[in-house]
Write a protein that holds these residues in place. Structure first.
Motif, mmCIF file in Angstrom:
data_model
loop_
_atom_site.group_PDB
_atom_site.id
_atom_site.type_symbol
_atom_site.label_atom_id
_atom_site.label_comp_id
_atom_site.label_asym_id
_atom_site.label_seq_id
_atom_site.Cartn_x
_atom_site.Cartn_y
_atom_site.Cartn_z
ATOM 1 N N LEU A 162 0.831 -1.202 0.000
ATOM 2 C CA LEU A 162 0.000 0.000 0.000
ATOM 3 C C LEU A 162 0.866 1.253 0.000
ATOM 4 C CD1 LEU A 162 -2.817 1.271 0.126
ATOM 5 C CD2 LEU A 162 -2.668 1.163 2.630
ATOM 6 N N ALA A 163 1.940 1.249 0.771
ATOM 7 C CA ALA A 163 2.842 2.411 0.790
ATOM 8 C C ALA A 163 3.455 2.654 -0.581
ATOM 9 C CB ALA A 163 3.931 2.199 1.842
ATOM 10 N N LEU A 165 2.212 1.722 -3.469
ATOM 11 C CA LEU A 165 1.146 2.177 -4.368
ATOM 12 C C LEU A 165 0.868 3.663 -4.175
ATOM 13 C CD1 LEU A 165 -1.189 1.657 -6.376
ATOM 14 C CD2 LEU A 165 -2.616 1.117 -4.392
ATOM 15 N N LEU A 166 0.753 4.113 -2.924
ATOM 16 C CA LEU A 166 0.445 5.524 -2.675
ATOM 17 C C LEU A 166 1.578 6.430 -3.140
ATOM 18 C CD1 LEU A 166 -1.250 5.341 0.850
ATOM 19 C CD2 LEU A 166 -2.332 5.464 -1.399
ATOM 20 N N LEU A 167 2.819 6.013 -2.947
ATOM 21 C CA LEU A 167 3.952 6.800 -3.431
ATOM 22 C C LEU A 167 3.950 6.866 -4.956
ATOM 23 C CD1 LEU A 167 6.767 5.523 -1.037
ATOM 24 C CD2 LEU A 167 5.820 7.851 -1.121
ATOM 25 N N ASP A 168 3.623 5.740 -5.581
ATOM 26 C CA ASP A 168 3.576 5.702 -7.042
ATOM 27 C C ASP A 168 2.467 6.600 -7.574
ATOM 28 O OD1 ASP A 168 4.572 4.691 -9.518
ATOM 29 O OD2 ASP A 168 2.833 3.367 -9.655
ATOM 30 N N LEU A 169 1.294 6.553 -6.951
ATOM 31 C CA LEU A 169 0.183 7.399 -7.371
ATOM 32 C C LEU A 169 0.507 8.877 -7.146
ATOM 33 C CD1 LEU A 169 -2.871 5.369 -6.019
ATOM 34 C CD2 LEU A 169 -2.241 5.699 -8.416
ATOM 35 N N ALA A 170 1.198 9.174 -6.048
ATOM 36 C CA ALA A 170 1.584 10.565 -5.780
ATOM 37 C C ALA A 170 2.539 11.078 -6.846
ATOM 38 C CB ALA A 170 2.223 10.670 -4.402
ATOM 39 N N ARG A 171 3.438 10.206 -7.297
ATOM 40 C CA ARG A 171 4.420 10.604 -8.306
ATOM 41 C C ARG A 171 3.783 10.782 -9.681
ATOM 42 N NH1 ARG A 171 7.604 7.011 -7.155
ATOM 43 N NH2 ARG A 171 7.021 5.428 -8.686
ATOM 44 N N THR A 172 2.851 9.906 -10.027
ATOM 45 C CA THR A 172 2.284 9.940 -11.375
ATOM 46 C C THR A 172 0.974 10.709 -11.475
ATOM 47 O OG1 THR A 172 1.192 7.807 -10.986
ATOM 48 C CG2 THR A 172 3.379 7.764 -11.990
ATOM 49 N N HIS A 173 0.229 10.798 -10.363
ATOM 50 C CA HIS A 173 -1.085 11.440 -10.403
ATOM 51 C C HIS A 173 -1.274 12.402 -9.238
ATOM 52 C CE1 HIS A 173 -2.302 8.681 -13.573
ATOM 53 N NE2 HIS A 173 -1.841 7.699 -12.835
ATOM 54 N N GLY A 174 -0.155 12.895 -8.685
ATOM 55 C CA GLY A 174 -0.233 13.792 -7.540
ATOM 56 C C GLY A 174 -0.370 15.248 -7.932
ATOM 57 N N ARG A 175 -1.065 16.000 -7.103
ATOM 58 C CA ARG A 175 -1.258 17.435 -7.312
ATOM 59 C C ARG A 175 -0.828 18.132 -6.017
ATOM 60 N NH1 ARG A 175 -6.634 17.667 -9.697
ATOM 61 N NH2 ARG A 175 -7.309 17.122 -7.596
#
Length: 252
Positions: A162-163, A165-175
């Motif tokens: 989960l950590a 995944l959240l880091l990956d989402l923050a990098r690719t889809h973070g605002r």
């Protein structure tokens, strides 16, 4: 039909991987010619673009907006397979094999797409080796990325997955905001669970732990990452210099 689309990635930047969308891999002439074969379709948020198991008649090229790709097992468990956005192609597997759709594609926000009928798409590929090789390269990159993620996840606990995944989402889809990094794609707890191969209850518990650490703030389909350093420590991506990352017991 003519659609103006600006590639976010350069096809010659030396970094082609599964995150480089299909249209960004094409020369501008090939891209325009391919999109001109189709018709424009507009979808509202949460609207289904493609249904799993249904027969297919066209491929979709996403021009604006983000979608999620999910697949459901016979017991009802739903897994989040990928996020697809501007420049991506969806539904190409069914177009090439003639088999029913293998996944469901749902709009996460308003989406504009171009639909190209199977026969036109295959004829275009037959007359354009460069586009065919670009599609083959995309398929290989997606397969390699999926294999790499399965290998990584097999050695991680659910908390670590989960950590990551959240880091990956923050990098690719973070605002970035004043409070932290807000995920720009609305994902439910069930969708997060499906992405890390866990139950919804497990993900809820882990998010509660992260909230207690003031690492994240969650809402209905919203998630704000306030302390990515906490996630990095959990994911063991930044061990201290000269000190190996600690071995954590696996969590089922």
């Amino acid at each position: 039909m003519s659609v103006t689309w600006t590639a976010v990635y350069s096809p010659d930047d030396g970094s082609l991987d599964d995150r480089v969308p299909f249209l960004a891999r094409l020369e501008s002439g090939d891209r325009s010619a391919l999109l001109a074969l189709g018709r424009r379709l507009d979808f509202t948020a949460r609207m289904v673009l493609i249904h799993q198991h249904e027969p297919s008649s066209h491929v979709l090229f996403l021009v604006d907006g983000w979608t999620k790709v999910t697949a459901s097992a016979a017991n009802g468990y739903e897994a989040l397979l990928a996020l697809r956005g501007p420049g991506d192609i969806v539904g190409e597997s069914a177009a090439l094999t003639g088999r029913p759709r293998s996944a469901t594609v749902t709009a996460l926000e308003p989406v504009r797409a171009v639909a190209v009928e199977h026969e036109r798409f295959r004829d275009f590929l037959g007359g354009s080796p460069a586009v065919s090789f670009a599609l083959l390269g995309l398929t290989a990159d997606r397969t390699r990325a999926a294999d790499r993620r399965r290998l990584e996840f097999a050695s991680m606990s659910v908390r670590e997955r989960l950590a990551v995944l959240l880091l990956d989402l923050a990098r690719t889809h973070g605002r970035r905001t004043e409070e932290g990094v807000e995920l720009a794609v609305p994902l439910s707890k069930q969708e997060l669970a499906g992405s890390v191969g866990a139950s919804r209850e497990m993900v809820q518990r882990l998010l509660r732990e992260l909230r207690d650490k003031e690492a994240v703030v969650t809402g209905r389909r919203t998630l704000l990452i306030r302390r990515p350093d906490v996630l990095r420590r959990i994911a063991a991506t930044e061990p201290a210099p000269g000190i190996p990352a600690p071995q954590r017991p696996r969590e089922e």
